[in-house]
Design a protein around this motif. Structure first.
Motif, PDB file in Angstrom:
ATOM      1  N   GLU A   1       0.945  -1.350   0.194  1.00  0.00           N
ATOM      2  CA  GLU A   1       0.022  -0.024  -0.035  1.00  0.00           C
ATOM      3  C   GLU A   1       0.606   1.223   0.056  1.00  0.00           C
ATOM      4  OE1 GLU A   1      -3.876  -1.627   2.452  1.00  0.00           O
ATOM      5  OE2 GLU A   1      -1.807  -0.992   3.456  1.00  0.00           O
ATOM      6  N   LEU A   2       1.923   1.221   0.969  1.00  0.00           N
ATOM      7  CA  LEU A   2       2.739   2.443   1.105  1.00  0.00           C
ATOM      8  C   LEU A   2       3.492   2.680  -0.403  1.00  0.00           C
ATOM      9  CD1 LEU A   2       3.939   4.867   2.533  1.00  0.00           C
ATOM     10  CD2 LEU A   2       5.360   3.345   3.338  1.00  0.00           C
ATOM     11  N   GLU A   3       4.098   1.475  -1.151  1.00  0.00           N
ATOM     12  CA  GLU A   3       4.585   1.750  -2.224  1.00  0.00           C
ATOM     13  C   GLU A   3       3.598   2.283  -3.287  1.00  0.00           C
ATOM     14  OE1 GLU A   3       6.437  -2.241  -3.346  1.00  0.00           O
ATOM     15  OE2 GLU A   3       7.636  -2.233  -1.392  1.00  0.00           O
ATOM     16  N   ALA A   4       2.422   1.893  -3.314  1.00  0.00           N
ATOM     17  CA  ALA A   4       1.594   2.384  -4.373  1.00  0.00           C
ATOM     18  C   ALA A   4       1.270   3.817  -4.202  1.00  0.00           C
ATOM     19  CB  ALA A   4       0.239   1.641  -4.198  1.00  0.00           C
ATOM     20  N   VAL A   5       0.899   4.290  -2.919  1.00  0.00           N
ATOM     21  CA  VAL A   5       0.955   5.696  -2.614  1.00  0.00           C
ATOM     22  C   VAL A   5       2.255   6.659  -3.001  1.00  0.00           C
ATOM     23  CG1 VAL A   5       0.952   7.267  -0.529  1.00  0.00           C
ATOM     24  CG2 VAL A   5      -0.423   5.251  -0.557  1.00  0.00           C
ATOM     25  N   MET A   6       3.429   5.813  -2.631  1.00  0.00           N
ATOM     26  CA  MET A   6       4.556   6.590  -3.116  1.00  0.00           C
ATOM     27  C   MET A   6       4.743   6.641  -4.471  1.00  0.00           C
ATOM     28  SD  MET A   6       5.372   7.873  -0.109  1.00  0.00           S
ATOM     29  CE  MET A   6       6.865   8.557  -0.729  1.00  0.00           C
ATOM     30  N   ALA A   7       4.462   5.686  -5.206  1.00  0.00           N
ATOM     31  CA  ALA A   7       4.605   5.789  -6.677  1.00  0.00           C
ATOM     32  C   ALA A   7       3.658   6.803  -7.258  1.00  0.00           C
ATOM     33  CB  ALA A   7       4.375   4.204  -6.983  1.00  0.00           C
ATOM     34  N   ARG A   8       2.366   6.801  -6.852  1.00  0.00           N
ATOM     35  CA  ARG A   8       1.636   7.794  -7.289  1.00  0.00           C
ATOM     36  C   ARG A   8       2.077   9.183  -7.007  1.00  0.00           C
ATOM     37  NH1 ARG A   8      -5.010   8.017  -8.085  1.00  0.00           N
ATOM     38  NH2 ARG A   8      -5.118  10.237  -8.902  1.00  0.00           N
ATOM     39  N   ALA A   9       2.353   9.386  -5.492  1.00  0.00           N
ATOM     40  CA  ALA A   9       2.992  10.671  -5.208  1.00  0.00           C
ATOM     41  C   ALA A   9       4.271  11.197  -6.011  1.00  0.00           C
ATOM     42  CB  ALA A   9       3.337  10.637  -3.719  1.00  0.00           C
ATOM     43  N   GLU A  10       5.048  10.301  -6.391  1.00  0.00           N
ATOM     44  CA  GLU A  10       6.264  10.712  -7.104  1.00  0.00           C
ATOM     45  C   GLU A  10       5.681  10.996  -8.517  1.00  0.00           C
ATOM     46  OE1 GLU A  10      10.026   8.595  -8.852  1.00  0.00           O
ATOM     47  OE2 GLU A  10       9.529   8.228  -6.816  1.00  0.00           O
TER      48      GLU A  10
ATOM     49  N   ASP B   1       0.977  14.821   1.530  1.00  0.00           N
ATOM     50  CA  ASP B   1      -0.005  15.557   0.610  1.00  0.00           C
ATOM     51  C   ASP B   1      -0.746  14.445  -0.392  1.00  0.00           C
ATOM     52  OD1 ASP B   1       0.514  18.116   1.441  1.00  0.00           O
ATOM     53  OD2 ASP B   1       2.057  18.452  -0.133  1.00  0.00           O
ATOM     54  N   ALA B   2      -0.025  13.311  -0.766  1.00  0.00           N
ATOM     55  CA  ALA B   2      -0.771  12.569  -1.541  1.00  0.00           C
ATOM     56  C   ALA B   2      -1.953  11.697  -0.641  1.00  0.00           C
ATOM     57  CB  ALA B   2       0.337  11.407  -1.975  1.00  0.00           C
ATOM     58  N   ILE B   3      -1.442  11.527   0.588  1.00  0.00           N
ATOM     59  CA  ILE B   3      -2.483  10.719   1.436  1.00  0.00           C
ATOM     60  C   ILE B   3      -3.755  11.690   1.687  1.00  0.00           C
ATOM     61  CG2 ILE B   3      -2.943   9.701   3.726  1.00  0.00           C
ATOM     62  CD1 ILE B   3      -0.322   8.768   3.436  1.00  0.00           C
ATOM     63  N   ARG B   4      -3.599  12.962   2.038  1.00  0.00           N
ATOM     64  CA  ARG B   4      -4.585  13.743   2.053  1.00  0.00           C
ATOM     65  C   ARG B   4      -5.473  13.828   0.923  1.00  0.00           C
ATOM     66  NH1 ARG B   4      -0.698  16.708   5.766  1.00  0.00           N
ATOM     67  NH2 ARG B   4       0.097  17.673   3.967  1.00  0.00           N
ATOM     68  N   ARG B   5      -4.770  13.947  -0.284  1.00  0.00           N
ATOM     69  CA  ARG B   5      -5.613  14.134  -1.349  1.00  0.00           C
ATOM     70  C   ARG B   5      -6.117  13.050  -1.624  1.00  0.00           C
ATOM     71  NH1 ARG B   5      -2.615  15.704  -7.056  1.00  0.00           N
ATOM     72  NH2 ARG B   5      -2.589  17.710  -5.705  1.00  0.00           N
ATOM     73  N   ALA B   6      -5.885  11.805  -1.420  1.00  0.00           N
ATOM     74  CA  ALA B   6      -6.642  10.411  -1.749  1.00  0.00           C
ATOM     75  C   ALA B   6      -7.767  10.303  -0.535  1.00  0.00           C
ATOM     76  CB  ALA B   6      -5.456   9.371  -1.377  1.00  0.00           C
ATOM     77  N   LEU B   7      -7.629  10.824   0.517  1.00  0.00           N
ATOM     78  CA  LEU B   7      -8.780  10.850   1.464  1.00  0.00           C
ATOM     79  C   LEU B   7      -9.652  11.917   1.237  1.00  0.00           C
ATOM     80  CD1 LEU B   7      -6.604  10.491   4.727  1.00  0.00           C
ATOM     81  CD2 LEU B   7      -8.280   9.025   4.074  1.00  0.00           C
TER      82      LEU B   7
END
Length: 86
Positions: free
Chosen positions: A56-65, A73-79
């Protein structure tokens, strides 16, 4: 008693000066916090610990990048997107 700040000796004279200064009072604007994270959305924020799997964290970080975002910011945007979905 030996007193030091940042490895330097602090004399009784210096302590007396600080006491006199404190007793006179400080300008509240000067005392306001200056360090730390900036305030978000005009108020305080809460830290909410969340457990994520490595995948899950790898997926978040890949999209954030890809979107040039930091992890928070990526997690806040997803939420925000999830919370506003019907």
């Amino acid at each position: 008693m030996e007193r030091k700040i940042d490895g330097r000796d602090v004399t009784e004279s210096q302590i007396d000066k600080w006491v006199d200064e404190a007793e006179k009072g400080y300008d509240p604007e000067w005392l306001r916090p200056r360090m730390g994270r900036p305030v978000r959305a005009g108020g305080t924020s809460k830290v909410v610990p969340v457990r994520l799997t490595d995948a899950e964290l790898e997926a978040v970080m890949a999209r954030a990048e890809r979107e040039h975002l930091n992890r928070s910011d990526a997690i806040r945007r997803a939420l925000a997107e999830w919370a506003s979905a019907s």
